[in-house]
Scaffold this active site. Structure first.
Site, PDB file in Angstrom:
ATOM      1  CG  HIS A  24      -2.134  -0.903   1.007  1.00 45.25           C
ATOM      2  ND1 HIS A  24      -3.183  -0.619   0.169  1.00 45.25           N
ATOM      3  CD2 HIS A  24      -2.415  -2.113   1.540  1.00 45.25           C
ATOM      4  CE1 HIS A  24      -4.063  -1.603   0.192  1.00 45.25           C
ATOM      5  NE2 HIS A  24      -3.614  -2.533   1.013  1.00 45.25           N
ATOM      6  CG  ASP A  31      -7.346  -2.905   0.773  1.00 45.23           C
ATOM      7  OD1 ASP A  31      -6.675  -3.708   0.109  1.00 45.23           O
ATOM      8  OD2 ASP A  31      -7.032  -2.553   1.919  1.00 45.23           O
ATOM      9  CD  GLU A  96      -5.536  -8.584   2.797  1.00 42.15           C
ATOM     10  OE1 GLU A  96      -5.510  -7.641   1.967  1.00 42.15           O
ATOM     11  OE2 GLU A  96      -4.936  -8.534   3.880  1.00 42.15           O
ATOM     12  CG  HIS A  99      -4.479  -6.510  -1.297  1.00 42.15           C
ATOM     13  ND1 HIS A  99      -3.991  -5.533  -0.468  1.00 42.15           N
ATOM     14  CD2 HIS A  99      -3.511  -6.766  -2.210  1.00 42.15           C
ATOM     15  CE1 HIS A  99      -2.774  -5.208  -0.868  1.00 42.15           C
ATOM     16  NE2 HIS A  99      -2.466  -5.942  -1.926  1.00 42.15           N
TER      17      HIS A  99
END
Length: 139
Positions: A24, A31, A96, A99
């Protein structure tokens, strides 16, 4: 050691190494989820950022086979999100469903690219932002 192993399955460890920045921090990781026309999140099977086995992108593929209509809809929503993001060139972090990466080191690894497009970025502090804003008004 077991805690570190479990932790690293669900959380990207912080890194100050320029060759392996946290995804990130590169600006190449996002996300995302899906929402309806009123902006309400669609059911994806788990809460956003939920740390559970059901948060894995493909976790509902087998679970949804039990004819549970809510799981089937969540599975289908994940499929839509995955397909759209993949078509746009993003890769997914398997643990995830929300993500996605483009241009960072995870993306480079998954796409076979020799290097990432993006490295670590730094965020200006609020004080510097105020100074920049004041200077732009003066000029």
């Amino acid at each position: 050691m077991i805690i570190t192993s479990l932790y690293s399955r669900l959380v990207s460890p912080p890194s100050d190494n320029p060759s392996t920045p946290s995804p990130h921090l590169t600006g190449g990781a996002v996300d995302v989820t899906l929402c309806d026309t009123n902006g309400r999140f669609l059911d994806m099977g788990t809460s956003f950022d939920e740390a559970s086995d059901y948060s894995w992108t493909f976790a509902l593929e087998e679970a949804a086979l039990d004819d549970d209509s809510s799981l089937i809809q969540a599975r289908n929503n994940r499929r839509v999100l995955f397909s759209i993001m993949q078509e746009a060139g993003f890769t997914n972090l398997a643990s995830e469903w929300w993500h996605y990466d483009f241009g960072d080191q995870l993306w480079a690894e998954r796409t076979g690219s020799k290097t990432a497009c993006f490295g670590a970025t730094s965020v200006c502090g609020i004080e510097q932002m105020w100074k920049d804003q004041i200077n732009s008004i003066k000029n």
